[in-house]
Each structure stands twice: as C-alpha cells, then as structure tokens.
Design an enzyme around this catalytic site. Structure first.
Site, mmCIF file in Angstrom:
data_model
loop_
_atom_site.group_PDB
_atom_site.id
_atom_site.type_symbol
_atom_site.label_atom_id
_atom_site.label_comp_id
_atom_site.label_asym_id
_atom_site.label_seq_id
_atom_site.Cartn_x
_atom_site.Cartn_y
_atom_site.Cartn_z
ATOM 1 N N GLU A 158 -89.574 -77.184 5.217
ATOM 2 C CA GLU A 158 -88.932 -78.271 4.470
ATOM 3 C C GLU A 158 -89.307 -79.680 4.968
ATOM 4 O O GLU A 158 -88.434 -80.504 5.218
ATOM 5 C CB GLU A 158 -87.407 -78.103 4.500
ATOM 6 C CG GLU A 158 -86.951 -76.766 3.941
ATOM 7 C CD GLU A 158 -85.433 -76.614 3.910
ATOM 8 O OE1 GLU A 158 -84.715 -77.457 4.464
ATOM 9 O OE2 GLU A 158 -84.970 -75.616 3.315
ATOM 10 N N ASN A 201 -93.301 -73.481 4.724
ATOM 11 C CA ASN A 201 -92.236 -72.947 3.856
ATOM 12 C C ASN A 201 -91.407 -74.096 3.278
ATOM 13 O O ASN A 201 -91.099 -75.057 3.985
ATOM 14 C CB ASN A 201 -91.341 -72.049 4.728
ATOM 15 C CG ASN A 201 -90.371 -71.187 3.938
ATOM 16 O OD1 ASN A 201 -90.785 -70.469 3.025
ATOM 17 N ND2 ASN A 201 -89.089 -71.250 4.291
ATOM 18 N N HIS A 237 -84.763 -70.296 -4.130
ATOM 19 C CA HIS A 237 -83.309 -70.257 -4.335
ATOM 20 C C HIS A 237 -83.052 -70.779 -5.746
ATOM 21 O O HIS A 237 -83.223 -71.978 -6.001
ATOM 22 C CB HIS A 237 -82.602 -71.155 -3.318
ATOM 23 C CG HIS A 237 -82.753 -70.688 -1.903
ATOM 24 N ND1 HIS A 237 -82.185 -69.517 -1.446
ATOM 25 C CD2 HIS A 237 -83.405 -71.224 -0.843
ATOM 26 C CE1 HIS A 237 -82.478 -69.356 -0.164
ATOM 27 N NE2 HIS A 237 -83.225 -70.383 0.228
ATOM 28 N N GLU A 266 -87.226 -66.544 0.444
ATOM 29 C CA GLU A 266 -85.754 -66.590 0.557
ATOM 30 C C GLU A 266 -85.114 -66.376 -0.801
ATOM 31 O O GLU A 266 -84.146 -67.054 -1.167
ATOM 32 C CB GLU A 266 -85.310 -67.946 1.142
ATOM 33 C CG GLU A 266 -85.937 -68.260 2.490
ATOM 34 C CD GLU A 266 -85.496 -69.599 3.073
ATOM 35 O OE1 GLU A 266 -84.485 -70.172 2.613
ATOM 36 O OE2 GLU A 266 -86.182 -70.073 3.997
ATOM 37 N N ASP A 268 -83.085 -65.776 -3.934
ATOM 38 C CA ASP A 268 -81.774 -65.408 -4.486
ATOM 39 C C ASP A 268 -81.602 -66.154 -5.803
ATOM 40 O O ASP A 268 -82.167 -67.237 -5.988
ATOM 41 C CB ASP A 268 -80.610 -65.633 -3.510
ATOM 42 C CG ASP A 268 -80.501 -67.027 -2.918
ATOM 43 O OD1 ASP A 268 -81.175 -67.965 -3.396
ATOM 44 O OD2 ASP A 268 -79.710 -67.195 -1.963
HETATM 45 C C1 XIL Z 1 -79.224 -70.861 5.638
HETATM 46 C C2 XIL Z 1 -78.448 -69.643 6.091
HETATM 47 O O1 XIL Z 1 -78.489 -68.670 5.073
HETATM 48 C C3 XIL Z 1 -77.017 -70.001 6.403
HETATM 49 O O2 XIL Z 1 -76.337 -68.912 7.000
HETATM 50 C C4 XIL Z 1 -76.965 -71.214 7.359
HETATM 51 O O3 XIL Z 1 -75.635 -71.624 7.508
HETATM 52 C C5 XIL Z 1 -77.803 -72.351 6.819
HETATM 53 O O4 XIL Z 1 -79.118 -71.909 6.574
HETATM 54 N N1 XIL Z 1 -83.459 -72.843 3.580
HETATM 55 C C6 XIL Z 1 -83.809 -72.168 4.729
HETATM 56 C C7 XIL Z 1 -82.845 -71.235 5.365
HETATM 57 O O5 XIL Z 1 -84.972 -72.265 5.157
HETATM 58 O O6 XIL Z 1 -82.985 -71.209 6.763
HETATM 59 C C8 XIL Z 1 -81.433 -71.546 4.994
HETATM 60 O O7 XIL Z 1 -80.594 -70.519 5.527
HETATM 61 C C9 XIL Z 1 -81.293 -71.674 3.516
HETATM 62 C C10 XIL Z 1 -82.162 -72.778 2.978
#
Ligand code: XIL
Length: 448
Positions: A158, A201, A237, A266, A268
């Site tokens: 990020e 990422n 996401h 990641e 979802d």
């Molecule tokens: C999130 C986790 O799922 C949570 O448990 C934590 O509180 C915050 O981080 N981008 C990312 C992940 O790269 O590491 C994040 O994970 C979600 C967004």
C-alpha cells in the site's frame, strides 16, 4: 545459530508429517473436491488468511486443513507483531501458523515487510539514515527467520495514494527516504531469501485506473532496470462501493505481460446469496484466464472472524457452512472434474521427467533446483527422489514437501502438483556440505 537449528529440525519433521498429510488429502480428494485440490488441478494455489488465535478451534482448523493449500498470517507477521521494539523480534504467533501449515503440507505467504500501518511508533521517530538501517534490519530479521519457507512475500504494501493522482502515500519511509525506499526494500528482500517470490501488494488496483497505472509504471521501471520483483498482489476487497471491476482480467494481464506473476492476495466480497456467488465466479475466472495468475487467497476462513464481518464477505458462514459463494468458486475452479475423470488429471498414461541444476554455491553449502516436466499428458501430481552424497544434509526445501529415508529425499508437490502437458515446475533445496562437494543424484520422476 538458533535460527539455523530451528530450520533444520523444522525441515526434517515437517517433511515427514507433510508426506502423511498429503496421502490423506489424496484420498479425500477422490471423495469430495476441495478448494485447494480443485485449484491445484488448474495449476494454482487457493489460500486463506489465518489468525493464530483461532487455531485452537476445532471447526476452524478442520475447515482450514480440508479446503486450503496456502495460508497468509492475517496480522502475525506485521511489523508491530514481529519487532515491537527495535532489534527485538518475536515470532511466537507467526511460528504457530507456519508450523501448523507445514505439518499439513500447506504453503505460506508472507505478509508484510514494509507498510505504513500496524507499524510500531519507534519506527516513525527515526531519522533518515537510522530508518534505512532499521528497514533493512527488519527485512533481513523477518525473512531470515523464515528463509526457504515462504513461497511469496509482500515486500511493500500500500505505498500509493488513492484517487487520481497516482502519487505515493505519506509514510515514514516515503517521507524520509523518498521514492527509492521501495526499490531498497526489494533489493534487501532478495538478499535475505533468494527463494521467495517478491511481491508489491495494494488495494483499489484491481481494475485499470490511475492508482493501478502508477503501480504498473513502477513495476515496468523495476523490470527494465533489473530491480528484483517477481509478482504483484491485488488485495481485491470488494463491496458495493468498490465492486469487482469489469476490466479485472485485462488489468491482471497487463501486469503479467510485464513478466511478473500476479496473485489475488486478500479476496473478500461483501454480500450474500447468488449475487455474491456471481462476483466470486468473476474473480476466479479472471485469475484462471491469466496464465501468470498463480493463486488466490481469501481474507479469512469464516464470516464470523472476517475483518469486515458485518459484510459477510467470505465463503463459509459463521457456522462453517458452505455458502453459495463456496459452490461458485469450487465450480469455477473445475471442482467437478476431479482426478481420473474425463479431462481431469490422472486420465491416460501420465509421465514426467526431472532434471537437476546447482543454482548457488558457497563454502559450506549449495542450493539445488529440480525441474519437473510433464510428458505428453497433463499430470495431477508427481514424486521425485533426490539421493544425497554421504555427509550432505538438507536444511531447507521450497515448493515441495520432503520425506527422508536415510540419504534419499522423496519430494512431493506442495501447491505445484498439477502440470499441463509439456509444462514444468521447480522445487529447490539448500544442502549443507559437511565437507563433501559431490552432486546429488536425481532419480525417476513418477506422475499420477
Ligand atoms: C487487516 C486485518 O484483517 C485486521 O485483523 C487488522 O485489524 C487490520 O488489518 N490490507 C492489508 C491487510 O494488507 O493486512 C489488512 O488486514 C486488510 C487491508
């Protein structure tokens, strides 16, 4: 020294347990397909984020162990968890996840080395030159601890801003070290674990837009200048404000065309029922349509533990029941065409060949790599043997799981079993010479 001993004992015991677990997995795959086995049939891994705190829950681990081929620690490898004060590393929770995964023959993604968030406050107080040293020390400390055990690392997470500017996000690294911090992090990461794929990422980079184009331009620049980068992770996401983009496949493809792998890291998707299922199908189809999309990870096992639990974004509900989204993913992965079925792996006479090269060499050891190539039929899995000369021992293995019988190491795939006709995969290992520089012998490769 401790770290070396730990890796030696981990490699030896994990190999034996993993071989047993693989046999069990092969049996259950015949009865009912799972996400991991269906994805493997497409030459991909299917993984999930895991929280160490849930591994004691029987339903959680049963679902995890049955369905997934790769795990990403959800928080346990982040900077605040691993180096809460400068120079003091804590790996207890991350080790629990890695040990669990390895004992079941699952692979591990590393997440994440350099990120503005979940960063302990001491990092922000450092001046530029101290910060550069601390960043490199963090990378070598964390990656060194898991050397040879992680298939892909999110080296930088990020680093770009949202919105149309394509600019970098403010962070201690960006503000004090400038644009070059990303390159410095990747170079340090390559030195720390040459076997791991190194990924950049990010989120909101899933479609073609100003932010993804800024990342694209950085990757293009890196590959043209030989800065080590192997993959780009797309967090993915999704929700109603950030839906699955219609040009998702096209965006993945343009990155792949730069010569890097792409991974969905990641995933979802908030929602429920058939609409959610249809969105999941789109994502899986996009990955499968891009040859260099090597795998997908969903950001959690069950809705009840999701970071966005209110949006019920995952494949299993709070009682671990399979949701319509689960059925959709399994079917998009070709889940019904299991081993031995028409068109599936195992039909006809499968063959493979294995060839060996030494890829690195130093005073006390060397790295070997074996390339496994499928014959004229697709294969579902393979087994290769490596016989070590007297005195030599294996201290690490990647992209495979090993069982030892004396000096004979039998290697089976981890995520990389399925191969289309004529295509190849590799596994690698580190050998301690103990005074012998002779080459190992690679025996027959068997395919199934
Ligand atoms: C999130 C986790 O799922 C949570 O448990 C934590 O509180 C915050 O981080 N981008 C990312 C992940 O790269 O590491 C994040 O994970 C979600 C967004």
């Amino acid at each position: 020294m401790n770290m070396i001993l730990r890796r030696l004992s981990r490699a030896a015991t994990a190999g034996l347990v993993a071989a047993a677990a693989l046999t069990a997995a092969a049996h259950s795959a015949e009865a009912a397909d799972t996400l991991g086995s269906a994805a493997a049939g497409q030459g991909r891994y299917f993984g999930t984020a895991v929280a160490a705190g849930h591994l004691g829950e029987a339903d959680y681990t049963a679902t995890l162990d049955r369905e997934f081929g790769s795990v990403t620690p959800e928080n346990e490898m982040k900077w605040d968890a691993t180096e809460p004060s400068r120079g003091t590393f804590t790996f207890t929770s991350a080790d629990r996840i890695v040990d669990h995964a390895q004992s079941r023959g699952m692979d591990v993604r590393g997440h994440t080395l350099v990120w503005h968030s979940q960063l302990p406050s001491w990092v922000g107080t450092l001046g530029a030159s101290d910060l550069r040293t601390a960043m490199k020390d963090h990378i070598s400390g964390l990656m060194g601890h898991y050397k040879g055990e992680i298939h892909s690392w999110d080296v930088v997470n990020e680093a770009f801003q949202d919105g149309g500017s394509g600019a970098r996000r403010s962070s201690p690294f960006q503000d004090k070290l400038g644009d070059g911090f990303i390159e410095e992090a990747f170079r340090a990461a390559r030195a720390a674990d040459p076997a791991a794929k190194l990924c950049y990422n990010d989120y909101n980079t899933d479609g073609v837009n100003a932010k993804s184009t800024a990342v694209y331009n950085m990757v293009k620049d890196f590959t043209s200048r030989g800065v080590p980068i192997d993959c780009v992770g797309f967090q993915s996401h999704f929700n109603s404000n950030s839906p699955v983009p219609s040009d998702y496949r096209q965006n993945l493809q343009r990155f792949a065309d730069l010569g890097v792998d792409v991974q969905i890291t990641e995933l979802d998707i908030e929602g429920s029922g058939s609409a959610q299922a249809a969105d999941y199908t789109k994502v899986v189809q996009a990955c499968l349509a891009v040859e260099r999309c090597t795998g997908m990870t969903v950001w959690g096992v069950t809705d009840k533990y999701s970071w966005r639990s209110g949006g019920t974004p995952l494949l299993f509900d709070g009682n671990y029941a399979e949701k319509p989204a689960y059925d959709a993913v399994l079917s998009a992965l070709g889940g019904s065409g299991g081993p031995g079925e028409p068109g599936g792996p195992g039909e006809g006479t499968a063959t493979c060949t294995a060839t060996y090269t030494r890829t690195a060499d130093w005073d006390g050891g060397y790295n070997g790599e074996v390339t496994v190539t499928a014959g004229s039929e697709p294969i579902g899995s393979w087994t290769a043997t490596v016989t070590l000369p007297a005195r030599q021992s294996v201290s690490a293995l990647w992209n495979g799981t090993a069982a030892f019988n004396g000096n004979v190491m039998t290697v089976r795939p981890s995520w990389n079993g399925a191969l289309a006709a004529g295509t190849s995969t590799t596994f690698g290992f580190t050998v301690t010479k103990n005074g012998s520089d002779a080459a190992p012998a690679v025996g027959a490769c068997t395919a199934s």
